[in-house]
Design a protein around this motif. Structure first.
Motif, PDB file in Angstrom:
ATOM      1  N   ALA A 121      54.634  35.225  39.525  1.00  0.00           N
ATOM      2  CA  ALA A 121      55.256  33.928  39.262  1.00  0.00           C
ATOM      3  C   ALA A 121      54.899  32.862  40.292  1.00  0.00           C
ATOM      4  CB  ALA A 121      56.773  34.088  39.222  1.00  0.00           C
ATOM      5  N   VAL A 122      54.206  33.237  41.374  1.00  0.00           N
ATOM      6  CA  VAL A 122      53.880  32.280  42.429  1.00  0.00           C
ATOM      7  C   VAL A 122      52.860  31.275  41.904  1.00  0.00           C
ATOM      8  CG1 VAL A 122      52.930  31.988  44.751  1.00  0.00           C
ATOM      9  CG2 VAL A 122      54.347  33.979  44.219  1.00  0.00           C
ATOM     10  N   ARG A 123      53.065  30.002  42.206  1.00  0.00           N
ATOM     11  CA  ARG A 123      52.155  28.949  41.771  1.00  0.00           C
ATOM     12  C   ARG A 123      51.801  28.048  42.950  1.00  0.00           C
ATOM     13  NH1 ARG A 123      52.435  31.951  38.243  1.00  0.00           N
ATOM     14  NH2 ARG A 123      52.882  31.661  36.019  1.00  0.00           N
ATOM     15  N   ASP A 124      50.553  27.665  43.032  1.00  0.00           N
ATOM     16  CA  ASP A 124      50.109  26.656  43.985  1.00  0.00           C
ATOM     17  C   ASP A 124      48.757  26.160  43.507  1.00  0.00           C
ATOM     18  OD1 ASP A 124      48.587  25.643  46.482  1.00  0.00           O
ATOM     19  OD2 ASP A 124      50.660  25.790  47.181  1.00  0.00           O
ATOM     20  N   ALA A 125      48.725  24.945  42.990  1.00  0.00           N
ATOM     21  CA  ALA A 125      47.516  24.425  42.354  1.00  0.00           C
ATOM     22  C   ALA A 125      46.343  24.339  43.319  1.00  0.00           C
ATOM     23  CB  ALA A 125      47.795  23.049  41.749  1.00  0.00           C
ATOM     24  N   GLN A 126      46.615  24.074  44.590  1.00  0.00           N
ATOM     25  CA  GLN A 126      45.530  23.925  45.556  1.00  0.00           C
ATOM     26  C   GLN A 126      44.954  25.264  45.982  1.00  0.00           C
ATOM     27  OE1 GLN A 126      46.569  21.825  49.140  1.00  0.00           O
ATOM     28  NE2 GLN A 126      44.545  22.120  50.069  1.00  0.00           N
ATOM     29  N   TRP A 127      45.817  26.217  46.291  1.00  0.00           N
ATOM     30  CA  TRP A 127      45.366  27.464  46.903  1.00  0.00           C
ATOM     31  C   TRP A 127      45.291  28.635  45.933  1.00  0.00           C
ATOM     32  CZ3 TRP A 127      42.863  26.831  51.144  1.00  0.00           C
ATOM     33  CH2 TRP A 127      43.193  25.770  51.997  1.00  0.00           C
ATOM     34  N   ILE A 128      45.804  28.469  44.724  1.00  0.00           N
ATOM     35  CA  ILE A 128      45.714  29.540  43.722  1.00  0.00           C
ATOM     36  C   ILE A 128      45.104  28.946  42.460  1.00  0.00           C
ATOM     37  CG2 ILE A 128      46.957  31.395  42.544  1.00  0.00           C
ATOM     38  CD1 ILE A 128      49.197  31.104  44.571  1.00  0.00           C
ATOM     39  N   PRO A 129      43.787  28.713  42.457  1.00  0.00           N
ATOM     40  CA  PRO A 129      43.136  28.108  41.291  1.00  0.00           C
ATOM     41  C   PRO A 129      42.927  29.113  40.166  1.00  0.00           C
ATOM     42  CG  PRO A 129      41.519  28.587  42.984  1.00  0.00           C
ATOM     43  CD  PRO A 129      42.862  28.930  43.571  1.00  0.00           C
ATOM     44  N   ALA A 130      42.339  28.641  39.088  1.00  0.00           N
ATOM     45  CA  ALA A 130      42.170  29.465  37.888  1.00  0.00           C
ATOM     46  C   ALA A 130      41.109  30.543  38.086  1.00  0.00           C
ATOM     47  CB  ALA A 130      41.796  28.584  36.704  1.00  0.00           C
ATOM     48  N   TYR A 131      41.418  31.709  37.551  1.00  0.00           N
ATOM     49  CA  TYR A 131      40.474  32.835  37.483  1.00  0.00           C
ATOM     50  C   TYR A 131      39.823  32.746  36.105  1.00  0.00           C
ATOM     51  CZ  TYR A 131      39.080  37.622  38.891  1.00  0.00           C
ATOM     52  OH  TYR A 131      38.400  38.745  39.294  1.00  0.00           O
ATOM     53  N   ASP A 132      38.699  32.045  36.009  1.00  0.00           N
ATOM     54  CA  ASP A 132      38.147  31.691  34.708  1.00  0.00           C
ATOM     55  C   ASP A 132      36.981  32.594  34.307  1.00  0.00           C
ATOM     56  OD1 ASP A 132      36.064  30.821  36.336  1.00  0.00           O
ATOM     57  OD2 ASP A 132      36.560  28.697  36.123  1.00  0.00           O
ATOM     58  N   ALA A 133      36.473  32.359  33.111  1.00  0.00           N
ATOM     59  CA  ALA A 133      35.394  33.189  32.568  1.00  0.00           C
ATOM     60  C   ALA A 133      34.146  33.133  33.428  1.00  0.00           C
ATOM     61  CB  ALA A 133      35.087  32.755  31.139  1.00  0.00           C
ATOM     62  N   GLN A 134      33.834  31.973  33.970  1.00  0.00           N
ATOM     63  CA  GLN A 134      32.640  31.838  34.799  1.00  0.00           C
ATOM     64  C   GLN A 134      32.714  32.755  36.016  1.00  0.00           C
ATOM     65  OE1 GLN A 134      31.897  27.843  36.164  1.00  0.00           O
ATOM     66  NE2 GLN A 134      30.003  28.381  37.193  1.00  0.00           N
ATOM     67  N   ARG A 135      33.862  32.797  36.666  1.00  0.00           N
ATOM     68  CA  ARG A 135      34.003  33.653  37.839  1.00  0.00           C
ATOM     69  C   ARG A 135      33.959  35.129  37.451  1.00  0.00           C
ATOM     70  NH1 ARG A 135      36.546  32.877  43.173  1.00  0.00           N
ATOM     71  NH2 ARG A 135      36.943  30.727  42.541  1.00  0.00           N
ATOM     72  N   LEU A 136      34.578  35.464  36.332  1.00  0.00           N
ATOM     73  CA  LEU A 136      34.559  36.855  35.889  1.00  0.00           C
ATOM     74  C   LEU A 136      33.136  37.319  35.592  1.00  0.00           C
ATOM     75  CD1 LEU A 136      37.692  36.720  33.575  1.00  0.00           C
ATOM     76  CD2 LEU A 136      37.490  38.045  35.685  1.00  0.00           C
ATOM     77  N   HIS A 137      32.347  36.467  34.946  1.00  0.00           N
ATOM     78  CA  HIS A 137      30.940  36.810  34.694  1.00  0.00           C
ATOM     79  C   HIS A 137      30.164  36.933  35.999  1.00  0.00           C
ATOM     80  CE1 HIS A 137      30.355  36.913  30.359  1.00  0.00           C
ATOM     81  NE2 HIS A 137      31.158  35.869  30.223  1.00  0.00           N
ATOM     82  N   MET A 138      30.426  36.034  36.945  1.00  0.00           N
ATOM     83  CA  MET A 138      29.745  36.098  38.230  1.00  0.00           C
ATOM     84  C   MET A 138      30.018  37.432  38.929  1.00  0.00           C
ATOM     85  SD  MET A 138      30.476  35.921  41.717  1.00  0.00           S
ATOM     86  CE  MET A 138      32.005  34.985  41.861  1.00  0.00           C
ATOM     87  N   GLU A 139      31.263  37.887  38.859  1.00  0.00           N
ATOM     88  CA  GLU A 139      31.624  39.152  39.502  1.00  0.00           C
ATOM     89  C   GLU A 139      30.885  40.325  38.866  1.00  0.00           C
ATOM     90  OE1 GLU A 139      36.147  37.951  40.911  1.00  0.00           O
ATOM     91  OE2 GLU A 139      35.859  39.277  39.187  1.00  0.00           O
ATOM     92  N   LEU A 140      30.744  40.317  37.553  1.00  0.00           N
ATOM     93  CA  LEU A 140      29.990  41.386  36.903  1.00  0.00           C
ATOM     94  C   LEU A 140      28.516  41.323  37.275  1.00  0.00           C
ATOM     95  CD1 LEU A 140      31.705  41.467  33.405  1.00  0.00           C
ATOM     96  CD2 LEU A 140      31.742  43.252  35.142  1.00  0.00           C
ATOM     97  N   GLY A 141      28.029  40.128  37.574  1.00  0.00           N
ATOM     98  CA  GLY A 141      26.653  39.992  38.019  1.00  0.00           C
ATOM     99  C   GLY A 141      26.389  40.690  39.345  1.00  0.00           C
ATOM    100  N   ILE A 142      27.417  40.854  40.173  1.00  0.00           N
ATOM    101  CA  ILE A 142      27.262  41.566  41.450  1.00  0.00           C
ATOM    102  C   ILE A 142      26.847  43.010  41.190  1.00  0.00           C
ATOM    103  CG2 ILE A 142      28.461  42.330  43.535  1.00  0.00           C
ATOM    104  CD1 ILE A 142      30.319  39.921  43.223  1.00  0.00           C
ATOM    105  N   PHE A 143      27.390  43.592  40.139  1.00  0.00           N
ATOM    106  CA  PHE A 143      27.021  44.967  39.777  1.00  0.00           C
ATOM    107  C   PHE A 143      25.539  45.050  39.431  1.00  0.00           C
ATOM    108  CE2 PHE A 143      26.335  48.238  36.548  1.00  0.00           C
ATOM    109  CZ  PHE A 143      26.914  49.356  37.133  1.00  0.00           C
ATOM    110  N   GLY A 144      25.083  44.123  38.584  1.00  0.00           N
ATOM    111  CA  GLY A 144      23.686  44.145  38.184  1.00  0.00           C
ATOM    112  C   GLY A 144      22.745  43.881  39.338  1.00  0.00           C
ATOM    113  N   GLU A 145      23.080  42.897  40.172  1.00  0.00           N
ATOM    114  CA  GLU A 145      22.179  42.498  41.255  1.00  0.00           C
ATOM    115  C   GLU A 145      22.099  43.535  42.370  1.00  0.00           C
ATOM    116  OE1 GLU A 145      21.644  38.891  44.568  1.00  0.00           O
ATOM    117  OE2 GLU A 145      23.266  38.816  43.091  1.00  0.00           O
TER     118      GLU A 145
END
Length: 320
Positions: A121-145
C-alpha cells in the motif's frame, strides 16, 4: 574483509570511539559491502556502497518513506553520500533463511507474508515509479545477454515466450513491490521482521514480492507450502483491499509466471557477476535455479517453448 582506513576513521568519528570493531556480513549480488559494527551496548550496520554504481539517494529516501508507513526498515543514523557510507540501526543477526527447516519457520514466514499486505500500500510518486513492460523486458534481456550468450555462447535476445510472462505480470493488480523480498533480505529476530535492500522498490505486479519469497532463489519450498502461504496472502490482501482483489483462480498461475520472470533475471545477474565483476559468489545458484525453472515451466502447456529452450540451456550448462 577489512574496511579502509578512511571508512574506519569515519565510523569512529560518528560513534565517538577510537577504533571501531567491525566484522563483514554476507556478500550480496551487488557492489555494496555490509559490516556489523560492534559497540559495548549495541551494534550497528555499516554499508559501503559505491556512489557511482548504487542508488544510495534512493536508499536514504525510501528508508524514510517506509519508516513513515510503519514498514520495518533500518533507521539511517549517519550518511556520507559522497563516499557512499551509511551507518544504520541493526535489525538483528538472524536472516529469515536461518529459520527455514526449524520449528520457527512457520511464524517467520507468516510474519513475512502478513507484512507484504502493508508494504503493497506504500505510495511515493518520486521514489516508487512504475514497474512497466519496458523494464520487465529489459530484465529478461539480462538472461539472454549474460547467461545464454555470455556464459554459454548461445545467441539469445530474450527467453522464449517473454511476452506471455510479462502479460501475466501486467494483468495483476498493482502495488508497491520491494523487488528483492527473499530470505537474505529479511531478518527475523525476537519475533520481529526487518527488511533491507529496498532501494529498488517499484509500483508493479502485486504478487511479485510473494513470488520472491515463496520461489526464493536460495531455497526451495514444496508445492503444498507455496499453496498454503499464497492462500494466506490472498485472504489478507483481498480483505484489506477489496478494490484490488486478486482472483484466486488466476493467482497461482500469476505467482508462478512472475517467479519465472524473476528467476530468469536472477540467473542473468548471477552470470554477470561472474563475467563482468569477477565475483563467483552466486554462480553456484544457477544450476538449481535452472532445474526448478524447467520443472515449473513444465507445469504449463502454454510455456512449452520456454520449457524446451530452458531444457536445452540446462543441458549446455551442465556440459560446459
Amino acid at each position: 574483509m577489512q574496511i579502509s582506513e578512511s571508512l574506519s576513521a569515519w565510523v569512529a568519528a560518528q560513534l565517538g570511539v577510537s577504533t571501531p570493531h567491525v566484522s563483514p556480513l554476507r556478500a550480496e549480488a551487488s557492489q555494496r559491502r555490509f559490516y556489523r559494527v560492534h559497540a559495548p551496548d549495541t551494534s550497528y550496520v555499516l554499508m559501503d556502497s559505491p556512489p557511482d554504481l548504487e542508488r544510495n539517494d534512493a536508499f536514504v529516501a525510501l528508508a524514510q518513506v517506509f519508516k513513515d508507513a510503519a514498514i520495518p526498515v533500518p533507521e539511517i543514523l549517519y550518511a556520507d553520500l559522497q563516499h557512499g557510507w551509511l551507518l544504520m540501526t541493526d535489525l538483528g543477526p538472524t536472516e529469515l533463511a536461518q529459520h527455514y527447516g526449524t520449528e520457527t519457520q512457520g511464524q517467520a514466514l507468516e510474519r513475512a507474508v502478513t507484512t507484504l499486505v502493508g508494504l503493497s500500500a506504500v505510495r511515493d510518486a518520486q521514489w516508487i515509479p512504475a514497474y512497466d513492460a519496458q523494464r520487465l523486458h529489459m530484465e529478461l534481456g539480462i538472461f539472454g545477454e549474460w547467461f545464454a550468450q555470455g556464459l554459454l555462447g548461445v545467441a539469445l535476445t530474450a527467453p522464449a515466450q517473454s511476452d506471455t510472462l510479462i502479460e501475466a505480470m501486467l494483468a495483476q493488480p498493482r502495488g508497491c513491490v520491494h523487488r528483492d523480498y527473499h530470505s537474505r533480505n529479511l531478518l527475523y529476530n525476537d519475533r520481529r521482521l526487518g527488511i533491507v535492500d529496498f532501494q529498488d522498490a517499484l509500483h508493479g505486479p502485486i504478487l511479485y514480492d510473494l513470488a520472491s519469497l515463496l520461489h526464493d532463489c536460495y531455497h526451495r519450498f514444496d508445492e503444498p507450502l507455496i499453496d498454503h502461504y499464497l492462500a494466506m496472502y490472498l485472504e489478507l490482501h483481498n480483505r484489506a483491499y477489496p478494490q484490488l482483489a486478486i482472483d484466486p483462480d488466476r493467482a497461482r498461475g500469476w505467482l508462478d509466471f512472475t517467479a519465472i520472470q524473476r528467476q530468469l533475471k536472477a540467473i542473468g545477474i548471477f552470470a554477470r557477476l561472474q563475467l563482468r565483476d569477477a565475483k563467483s559468489t552466486h554462480i553456484v545458484y544457477i544450476a538449481p535455479l535452472l532445474e526448478r525453472l524447467v520443472t515449473l515451466c513444465g507445469h504449463y502447456p502454454e510455456l512449452a517453448a520456454l520449457h524446451s529452450q530452458l531444457s536445452d540451456l540446462n543441458s549446455r550448462f551442465k556440459d560446459r
